[in-house]
Design a protein around this motif. Structure first.
Motif, PDB file in Angstrom:
ATOM      1  N   PHE A  29      -4.273   1.604   1.929  1.00 37.96           N
ATOM      2  CA  PHE A  29      -4.375   2.896   1.245  1.00 37.96           C
ATOM      3  C   PHE A  29      -3.592   3.955   2.009  1.00 37.96           C
ATOM      4  O   PHE A  29      -2.854   4.746   1.415  1.00 37.96           O
ATOM      5  N   TRP A  30      -3.758   3.955   3.339  1.00 40.97           N
ATOM      6  CA  TRP A  30      -3.035   4.935   4.154  1.00 40.97           C
ATOM      7  C   TRP A  30      -1.529   4.758   4.009  1.00 40.97           C
ATOM      8  O   TRP A  30      -0.799   5.734   3.801  1.00 40.97           O
ATOM      9  N   TRP A  31      -1.044   3.519   4.112  1.00 38.99           N
ATOM     10  CA  TRP A  31       0.396   3.283   4.005  1.00 38.99           C
ATOM     11  C   TRP A  31       0.898   3.622   2.612  1.00 38.99           C
ATOM     12  O   TRP A  31       1.929   4.287   2.454  1.00 38.99           O
ATOM     13  N   PHE A  32       0.195   3.202   1.605  1.00 38.44           N
ATOM     14  CA  PHE A  32       0.594   3.380   0.214  1.00 38.44           C
ATOM     15  C   PHE A  32       0.691   4.854  -0.140  1.00 38.44           C
ATOM     16  O   PHE A  32       1.732   5.335  -0.609  1.00 38.44           O
ATOM     17  N   TYR A  33      -0.388   5.592   0.103  1.00 34.57           N
ATOM     18  CA  TYR A  33      -0.420   6.991  -0.322  1.00 34.57           C
ATOM     19  C   TYR A  33       0.330   7.914   0.631  1.00 34.57           C
ATOM     20  O   TYR A  33       0.729   9.020   0.242  1.00 34.57           O
ATOM     21  N   ARG A  34       0.564   7.487   1.863  1.00 32.42           N
ATOM     22  CA  ARG A  34       1.377   8.284   2.779  1.00 32.42           C
ATOM     23  C   ARG A  34       2.783   8.463   2.212  1.00 32.42           C
ATOM     24  O   ARG A  34       3.347   9.569   2.240  1.00 32.42           O
ATOM     25  N   GLY A  71      -0.712   2.508 -10.207  1.00 30.53           N
ATOM     26  CA  GLY A  71      -1.841   1.987 -10.956  1.00 30.53           C
ATOM     27  C   GLY A  71      -2.113   0.520 -10.717  1.00 30.53           C
ATOM     28  O   GLY A  71      -3.194   0.008 -11.039  1.00 30.53           O
ATOM     29  N   LEU A  72      -1.129  -0.190 -10.117  1.00 31.45           N
ATOM     30  CA  LEU A  72      -1.304  -1.621  -9.851  1.00 31.45           C
ATOM     31  C   LEU A  72      -2.139  -1.884  -8.607  1.00 31.45           C
ATOM     32  O   LEU A  72      -2.750  -2.950  -8.481  1.00 31.45           O
ATOM     33  N   LEU A  73      -2.171  -0.919  -7.679  1.00 35.65           N
ATOM     34  CA  LEU A  73      -2.898  -1.129  -6.429  1.00 35.65           C
ATOM     35  C   LEU A  73      -4.378  -1.423  -6.666  1.00 35.65           C
ATOM     36  O   LEU A  73      -4.911  -2.394  -6.099  1.00 35.65           O
ATOM     37  N   PRO A  74      -5.076  -0.638  -7.491  1.00 35.73           N
ATOM     38  CA  PRO A  74      -6.490  -0.960  -7.735  1.00 35.73           C
ATOM     39  C   PRO A  74      -6.690  -2.327  -8.363  1.00 35.73           C
ATOM     40  O   PRO A  74      -7.666  -3.016  -8.041  1.00 35.73           O
TER      41      PRO A  74
END
Length: 262
Positions: free
Chosen positions: A135-140, A22-25
């Motif tokens: 986003f790709w690295w985070f959610y991967r 939740g901190l990413l946004p």
């Protein structure tokens, strides 16, 4: 041994990122508003004053499309799945129909579209590229952690669904109607944050533009000149407060589990 160590490292990283996803946004919002402020100050925006309304509305449509994906996903999933939990993985059953028939991660797809729309408001190419890579690295890593949990929880049933369903970008031809009825009460409870956040954030970008572009900024003048965005922000904020009050003072929205179709 090396592959096992790498796998354990990815699981550890994924669990950490899952907990604080939740901190990413929030981080991207703060950075984005700062970048946008200086974009306006330096007259570095891609679109002229006459074009910005169409561009902003186009970004809003993209964000609302992402929200619709979230609404459909949440509305058709049973309690104990597709939640906002941050401490541990939760999956009382495996979702394989509805949007889960075309992508294994419809909620993350919705999130991606919402935040892509917000990042695009900045009109900064490198910031957009940075967001896509992050986003790709985070959610991967998050997806890897979730899929490891689901494989252990549901075994062959999960592996069969996984092998036939794309991890992120949907294969629309694989769509299968949901086996449950749509639960609008669950949507009202779970997606109030998203509805309010979208309109308030778009309002903040309009406010940032006005402050950066106008040395004689006056709040009342701004509100009257940006009536649409002001009303959207106020309306969504009131909606959030209303649902919050109803949720905390009554049990009217407690039915958060859609019933199976007969």
């Amino acid at each position: 041994m090396q592959s096992t160590d790498r796998r354990n490292k990815m699981l550890h990283q994924g669990q950490f990122l899952f907990k604080y996803r939740g901190l990413l946004p929030v981080i991207f919002l703060i950075i984005g508003l700062i970048i946008f402020f200086f974009q306006v100050r330096n007259s570095a925006l891609f679109f002229t004053e006459g074009e910005k309304h169409i561009y902003d509305l186009s970004c809003l449509v993209l964000a609302l499309f992402g929200l619709i994906i979230r609404v459909i996903t949440v509305g058709y999933t049973p309690k104990g799945t597709s939640g906002r939990n941050t401490t541990t993985q939760v999956a009382d059953q495996l979702n394989t129909t509805g949007l889960y028939a075309v992508t294994r991660n419809p909620l993350y797809l919705g999130n991606f579209l919402i935040w892509l729309a917000i990042v695009l408001l900045c009109q900064h190419i490198w910031f957009t590229i940075f967001f896509l890579l992050s986003f790709w690295w985070f959610y991967r890593l998050i997806i890897f952690t979730e899929e490891t949990f689901l494989a252990a929880e549901f075994g062959a049933a999960y592996l069969t669904w996984k092998s036939n369903t794309p991890v992120f970008f949907p294969a629309l031809g694989k769509y299968q109607p949901s086996t449950r009825t749509f639960n609008w009460k669950k949507v009202l409870r779970k997606e109030k944050n998203g509805v309010a956040a979208i309109f308030v954030i778009f309002f903040l970008f309009q406010l940032t533009r006005a402050i950066a572009d106008d040395k004689d900024f006056h709040p009342l003048t701004f509100l009257s000149d940006h009536l649409f965005w002001s009303l959207c922000a106020i309306g969504s904020g009131l909606y959030y407060l209303l649902i919050k009050v109803i949720s905390t003072s009554t049990n009217w929205l407690e039915n958060t589990s859609g019933t199976p179709k007969t």
